[in-house]
Structure formats: C-alpha cells, structure tokens
Design a protein around this motif. Structure first.
Motif, mmCIF file in Angstrom:
data_model
loop_
_atom_site.group_PDB
_atom_site.id
_atom_site.type_symbol
_atom_site.label_atom_id
_atom_site.label_comp_id
_atom_site.label_asym_id
_atom_site.label_seq_id
_atom_site.Cartn_x
_atom_site.Cartn_y
_atom_site.Cartn_z
ATOM 1 N N GLU A 299 0.821 -1.214 0.000
ATOM 2 C CA GLU A 299 0.000 0.000 0.000
ATOM 3 C C GLU A 299 0.855 1.265 0.000
ATOM 4 O OE1 GLU A 299 -2.500 0.749 3.483
ATOM 5 O OE2 GLU A 299 -4.027 1.493 2.095
ATOM 6 N N ALA A 300 1.876 1.286 0.795
ATOM 7 C CA ALA A 300 2.719 2.494 0.861
ATOM 8 C C ALA A 300 3.427 2.712 -0.476
ATOM 9 C CB ALA A 300 3.724 2.363 1.997
ATOM 10 N N PHE A 301 3.940 1.642 -1.069
ATOM 11 C CA PHE A 301 4.639 1.738 -2.365
ATOM 12 C C PHE A 301 3.682 2.204 -3.467
ATOM 13 C CE2 PHE A 301 5.633 -0.421 -6.411
ATOM 14 C CZ PHE A 301 6.948 0.009 -6.627
ATOM 15 N N ALA A 302 2.459 1.677 -3.437
ATOM 16 C CA ALA A 302 1.523 1.927 -4.539
ATOM 17 C C ALA A 302 0.713 3.205 -4.346
ATOM 18 C CB ALA A 302 0.568 0.731 -4.672
ATOM 19 N N SER A 303 0.484 3.610 -3.119
ATOM 20 C CA SER A 303 -0.534 4.637 -2.864
ATOM 21 C C SER A 303 -0.099 5.782 -1.964
ATOM 22 C CB SER A 303 -1.767 3.979 -2.217
ATOM 23 O OG SER A 303 -2.074 2.755 -2.837
ATOM 24 N N GLU A 304 1.058 5.703 -1.349
ATOM 25 C CA GLU A 304 1.428 6.753 -0.386
ATOM 26 C C GLU A 304 2.731 7.466 -0.733
ATOM 27 O OE1 GLU A 304 1.350 4.786 3.417
ATOM 28 O OE2 GLU A 304 -0.805 4.396 3.263
ATOM 29 N N PHE A 305 3.768 6.720 -1.091
ATOM 30 C CA PHE A 305 5.074 7.364 -1.293
ATOM 31 C C PHE A 305 5.069 8.304 -2.492
ATOM 32 C CE2 PHE A 305 7.146 3.345 0.727
ATOM 33 C CZ PHE A 305 6.792 3.781 1.990
ATOM 34 N N GLY A 306 4.347 7.945 -3.545
ATOM 35 C CA GLY A 306 4.302 8.792 -4.744
ATOM 36 C C GLY A 306 3.679 10.151 -4.447
ATOM 37 N N PRO A 307 2.416 10.176 -3.961
ATOM 38 C CA PRO A 307 1.807 11.486 -3.668
ATOM 39 C C PRO A 307 2.599 12.288 -2.652
ATOM 40 C CG PRO A 307 0.335 9.652 -3.040
ATOM 41 C CD PRO A 307 1.465 9.065 -3.807
ATOM 42 N N ARG A 308 3.199 11.625 -1.684
ATOM 43 C CA ARG A 308 3.976 12.387 -0.690
ATOM 44 C C ARG A 308 5.155 13.058 -1.369
ATOM 45 N NH1 ARG A 308 3.156 8.352 3.814
ATOM 46 N NH2 ARG A 308 1.167 9.080 4.654
ATOM 47 N N PHE A 309 5.823 12.353 -2.266
ATOM 48 C CA PHE A 309 6.973 12.957 -2.945
ATOM 49 C C PHE A 309 6.523 14.145 -3.800
ATOM 50 C CE2 PHE A 309 10.138 13.584 -6.208
ATOM 51 C CZ PHE A 309 11.316 13.567 -5.474
ATOM 52 N N TYR A 310 5.412 13.974 -4.489
ATOM 53 C CA TYR A 310 4.912 15.040 -5.366
ATOM 54 C C TYR A 310 4.216 16.156 -4.592
ATOM 55 C CZ TYR A 310 5.834 12.818 -9.901
ATOM 56 O OH TYR A 310 6.437 12.304 -11.018
ATOM 57 N N GLY A 311 3.947 15.941 -3.303
ATOM 58 C CA GLY A 311 3.240 16.954 -2.521
ATOM 59 C C GLY A 311 1.764 17.016 -2.858
ATOM 60 N N LEU A 312 1.196 15.875 -3.218
ATOM 61 C CA LEU A 312 -0.235 15.814 -3.553
ATOM 62 C C LEU A 312 -0.966 15.025 -2.462
ATOM 63 C CD1 LEU A 312 0.118 15.075 -7.378
ATOM 64 C CD2 LEU A 312 -0.693 17.192 -6.312
ATOM 65 N N PRO A 313 -2.287 15.278 -2.322
ATOM 66 C CA PRO A 313 -3.029 14.538 -1.286
ATOM 67 C C PRO A 313 -3.111 13.044 -1.600
ATOM 68 C CG PRO A 313 -4.507 15.915 -2.614
ATOM 69 C CD PRO A 313 -3.119 16.255 -3.039
ATOM 70 N N LEU A 314 -3.220 12.236 -0.555
ATOM 71 C CA LEU A 314 -3.426 10.800 -0.758
ATOM 72 C C LEU A 314 -4.864 10.583 -1.236
ATOM 73 C CD1 LEU A 314 -1.760 9.180 2.398
ATOM 74 C CD2 LEU A 314 -0.695 10.015 0.302
ATOM 75 N N ASN A 315 -5.074 9.542 -2.010
ATOM 76 C CA ASN A 315 -6.439 9.208 -2.432
ATOM 77 C C ASN A 315 -7.244 8.742 -1.221
ATOM 78 O OD1 ASN A 315 -5.943 9.671 -5.202
ATOM 79 N ND2 ASN A 315 -4.870 7.700 -5.299
ATOM 80 N N THR A 316 -8.564 8.919 -1.314
ATOM 81 C CA THR A 316 -9.397 8.489 -0.196
ATOM 82 C C THR A 316 -10.151 7.195 -0.512
ATOM 83 O OG1 THR A 316 -11.094 9.977 -1.013
ATOM 84 C CG2 THR A 316 -9.733 10.786 0.791
ATOM 85 N N GLY A 317 -10.226 6.834 -1.797
ATOM 86 C CA GLY A 317 -10.920 5.601 -2.184
ATOM 87 C C GLY A 317 -10.113 4.365 -1.812
ATOM 88 N N THR A 318 -10.756 3.217 -1.975
ATOM 89 C CA THR A 318 -10.136 1.939 -1.607
ATOM 90 C C THR A 318 -10.295 0.947 -2.750
ATOM 91 O OG1 THR A 318 -10.864 2.356 0.651
ATOM 92 C CG2 THR A 318 -10.181 0.120 0.159
ATOM 93 N N ILE A 319 -9.314 0.091 -2.933
ATOM 94 C CA ILE A 319 -9.468 -1.041 -3.848
ATOM 95 C C ILE A 319 -9.314 -2.331 -3.049
ATOM 96 C CG2 ILE A 319 -8.620 0.190 -5.893
ATOM 97 C CD1 ILE A 319 -5.996 -1.555 -5.493
ATOM 98 N N THR A 320 -9.815 -3.380 -3.610
ATOM 99 C CA THR A 320 -9.669 -4.687 -2.967
ATOM 100 C C THR A 320 -8.998 -5.645 -3.933
ATOM 101 O OG1 THR A 320 -11.701 -4.314 -1.746
ATOM 102 C CG2 THR A 320 -10.944 -6.581 -1.867
ATOM 103 N N LEU A 321 -8.054 -6.390 -3.418
ATOM 104 C CA LEU A 321 -7.433 -7.460 -4.196
ATOM 105 C C LEU A 321 -7.836 -8.782 -3.579
ATOM 106 C CD1 LEU A 321 -3.874 -5.905 -4.607
ATOM 107 C CD2 LEU A 321 -5.475 -6.379 -6.459
ATOM 108 N N GLU A 322 -8.392 -9.651 -4.418
ATOM 109 C CA GLU A 322 -8.798 -10.974 -3.951
ATOM 110 C C GLU A 322 -7.800 -12.002 -4.441
ATOM 111 O OE1 GLU A 322 -12.652 -12.099 -5.203
ATOM 112 O OE2 GLU A 322 -13.650 -10.660 -3.892
ATOM 113 N N ARG A 323 -7.514 -12.967 -3.581
ATOM 114 C CA ARG A 323 -6.562 -13.986 -3.996
ATOM 115 C C ARG A 323 -7.309 -15.119 -4.708
ATOM 116 N NH1 ARG A 323 -3.019 -17.819 -3.660
ATOM 117 N NH2 ARG A 323 -0.798 -17.305 -3.658
ATOM 118 N N ARG A 324 -7.557 -14.874 -5.987
ATOM 119 C CA ARG A 324 -8.239 -15.863 -6.836
ATOM 120 C C ARG A 324 -7.463 -15.937 -8.124
ATOM 121 N NH1 ARG A 324 -13.543 -14.937 -8.783
ATOM 122 N NH2 ARG A 324 -13.503 -12.747 -8.200
#
Ligand code: NCD
Ligand code: ZN
Length: 355
Positions: A294-319
């Motif tokens: 989650e941090a790699f995909a959704s947090e470190f990028g916006p923090r580096f760019y100085g943009l807000p984090l997204n508020t939505g959620t995705i789900t990954l199912e192990r299928r």
C-alpha cells in the motif's frame, strides 16, 4: 458447508507515476484500462509532436478525459517534454496554472519519441534553475545515448556522468529517476538526498534480460531501459519492498501496435496496464511483504509530489486468473486494437475489485 472465504486485502487507491497513454485510437483503447486501475497517473509527454506547450498539455488532457465514461474519477497529471529550446517561462506558467505537475527529461534519442529530447544538459540549465526555484519535479529517463556505451551499462553511466553532477548543481531540485533497472540506481537513490526518488515498473521486478531471448527473440519483453541481469532484478525487488519512501510505483506501461513491435526495428515498450496492481501484488507476496504494497503503490508517490493521498479503496482478492494471450480493446469507432499484455498466458494470483 460454508465456503472458505477468499483471502483479500484492501488498499488505499493507487496512482501510476509513469504511464504512456499515447493519442488517437491507441489512447481510446488504453486510457480506460489505466483508469480502471489507478486514481491518477502521470502522463508521459512523448507524443508526436511532443507536449512542449501549456496549450498542448491542456488539449491532450481534454482528449484523455474524453475517452473516459462520465463520472469516472480518474485524474490525468500532465507533464512537459523538455527540449533544447523550451522556454523556461512556459514551464513556470504551466506549473503555476496547475496544468503541469512535472517536466520530463529524455536525453535526445534515448527511447521512443525521444528524438526531440535534450542534446546537452547545458541547454536546459535555465529551465532547471526555474524548476528548482518553484519546486517542480524533474522526471528523468536515465540513460546515456552514446553508441559506444554498452546498452546494459547506459543507466549506470548516466548516473555517474549526468545525474550526480546535476544534483550537485541543483541541490534543491526534486528529481525522480524513472523506471530504474539496476542495483547501481537503487543504491544511488537510496543513499541520495530526500529530494531524489525513483519509480519501479512491474516488468523490471518480474523479468531479467533472459526473458528477451527465451527460446527465440521476444519483442514483448523489450523495453527501455532494457531489463538487466538477475542480480539487478533482485536489487529492485529489495528496494520496492523495503518500505523506503524513495521508491514508488510507476508502470511505464508503453503500448505499441503488433506491427510496431514485430518489425525489422521493433519498438521498445511493454503494455502492463491491464494487470498492473496484480503484477506488483505478486512480487510483494513472493517477497513476503504484502503489508508494504500500500505504501509503495498509494502513499510514497503522492507524498513525494506533494499531492493529497487518495481516499478511495481497492480490494485485491486472492483468486488465480489466467492472463489472456492477447487483449482486443476498442477505439472510439469500435475498431479492435490488439495488444499483448504483460504476463500473457501466465496465471496471476490476485484479482482487482472495487469497493
Ligand atoms: C516508452 C515508449 O514506448 O514511449 N518505451 C519504453 O520502452 N519504456 C518510452 C520510455 O519510457 O522509455
Ligand atoms: Zn516511459
């Protein structure tokens, strides 16, 4: 008997910090694919002609939005293509107006549609000074173009000859070394200042250079920078899954038509957008680091760019699911655009669903 629940993980919605959506029929075919995976994405400006003016960036952003269904929350983040003659005032204006979030440096001739790129760093010194002053990130295709340098060494040589001196000349410039492929790059970024970061693609985490020659010549695994030795792939996996905020997600999804890939001079680029987050999830699971995804995909990028984090959620199912050998996407006229996705014919263990 109650069925065994399917293991699933939820993540803050991710962004793609490096993608090629192209234009025209290809854009119509691939933009919805990226929009289905990511909330925002950094649009690479290497169109023909490249995006070098604020007006061109606004028009391109409009063409991207026009491919998406009403109500689609996807945000294209625009970039400027640096040339020898680009006007620093245009760069500053586009950033101030919120059109550009970054500018892209292609050394001239380094990759697809890089022929209008920068021939010598001295040519863009005034632009770099402006970007440093206003806090606009510089995104770098980090390869030297000298024909006498071995193609597998071009990233490491770029770091030594171009990037290290650049960071000394502009200590306040935010720099993203894009799609890193070597342990040299991972080490350099890790030990560099906080204003230096890197994106890592799914394909450089999955394949080494053997994939290009497995049983014959495999154009679908050809991209730039080209995949390197296994030791480099392992170093990239360690960097991506380390939890270090300097390393974040950037797919470098780069679709080319079948004709362009399978020709006497096949184009560089891997189309990984359709299963991008599933592909990263596979790596993080194999490295026993799913909790770091989650941090790699959704947090470190916006923090580096100085943009807000997204508020939505995705789900990954192990299928488990088999990736098709070919995808038949449609352009606006309903004509099929046929593209081989990364992982074609393989089974991926994770499936993306939306909450
Ligand atoms: C990219 C493209 O096709 O535009 N190709 C690639 O192999 N990655 C350009 C780039 O990012 O180098
Ligand atoms: Zn790219």
């Amino acid at each position: 008997m109650t069925p065994t629940p399917v293991p699933r993980i939820s993540l803050r919605q991710p962004d793609d910090w490096h993608v090629h959506l192209r234009d025209g029929a290809m854009l119509q075919a691939v933009a919805p694919v990226t929009a289905a995976q990511f909330a925002r994405a950094i649009m690479m400006p290497n169109l023909r002609p490249p995006i070098t003016t604020v007006a061109a960036a606004i028009a391109y952003r409009q063409r991207i939005r026009a491919t998406l269904p009403d109500g689609c929350g996807f945000t294209p983040l625009m970039t400027a293509y640096l040339t020898d003659t680009i006007d620093p005032a245009e760069i500053e204006r586009g950033f101030a107006e919120g059109v550009w979030v970054a500018a892209k440096l292609y050394p001239a001739g380094a990759t697809t549609n890089a022929d209008s790129g920068v021939t010598a760093m001295a040519r863009i010194e005034p632009v770099l000074a402006v970007m440093e002053r206003i806090g606009m990130p510089l995104l770098i295709h980090g390869e030297v173009t000298d024909a006498e340098i071995d193609i597998f060494d071009r990233e490491a040589v770029f770091i030594e000859r171009v990037l290290a001196p650049l960071l000394v000349r502009h200590p306040g410039l935010k720099v993203v070394l894009e799609h890193i492929t070597t342990s040299d790059a991972a080490d350099f970024v890790r030990s560099g200042p906080a204003n230096l970061a890197a994106t890592i693609t799914p394909h450089h985490l999955h394949i080494n250079r053997n994939a290009l020659f497995a049983g014959g010549l495999r154009p679908d695994f050809y991209c730039l920078p080209v995949a390197k030795r296994e030791l480099h792939r392992l170093a990239l996996r360690a960097a991506a899954t380390s939890g270090n905020p300097k390393f974040f997600l950037g797919t470098d999804s780069a679709p080319h038509s079948r004709e362009a890939k399978e020709s006497d001079c096949g184009c560089a680029g891997i189309f990984n957008a359709p299963f991008a987050i599933e592909s990263y999830a596979a790596v993080f699971e194999q490295e026993h680091a799913l909790e770091k995804l989650e941090a790699f995909a959704s947090e470190f990028g916006p923090r580096f760019y100085g943009l807000p984090l997204n508020t939505g959620t995705i789900t990954l199912e192990r299928r488990p699911r088999q990736v098709p050998a070919m995808l038949h996407l449609n352009d606006a006229a309903g004509t099929a655009v046929n593209l081989v996705p990364f992982h074609a014919g393989e089974t991926l263990n994770w499936r993306l669903g939306h909450q």
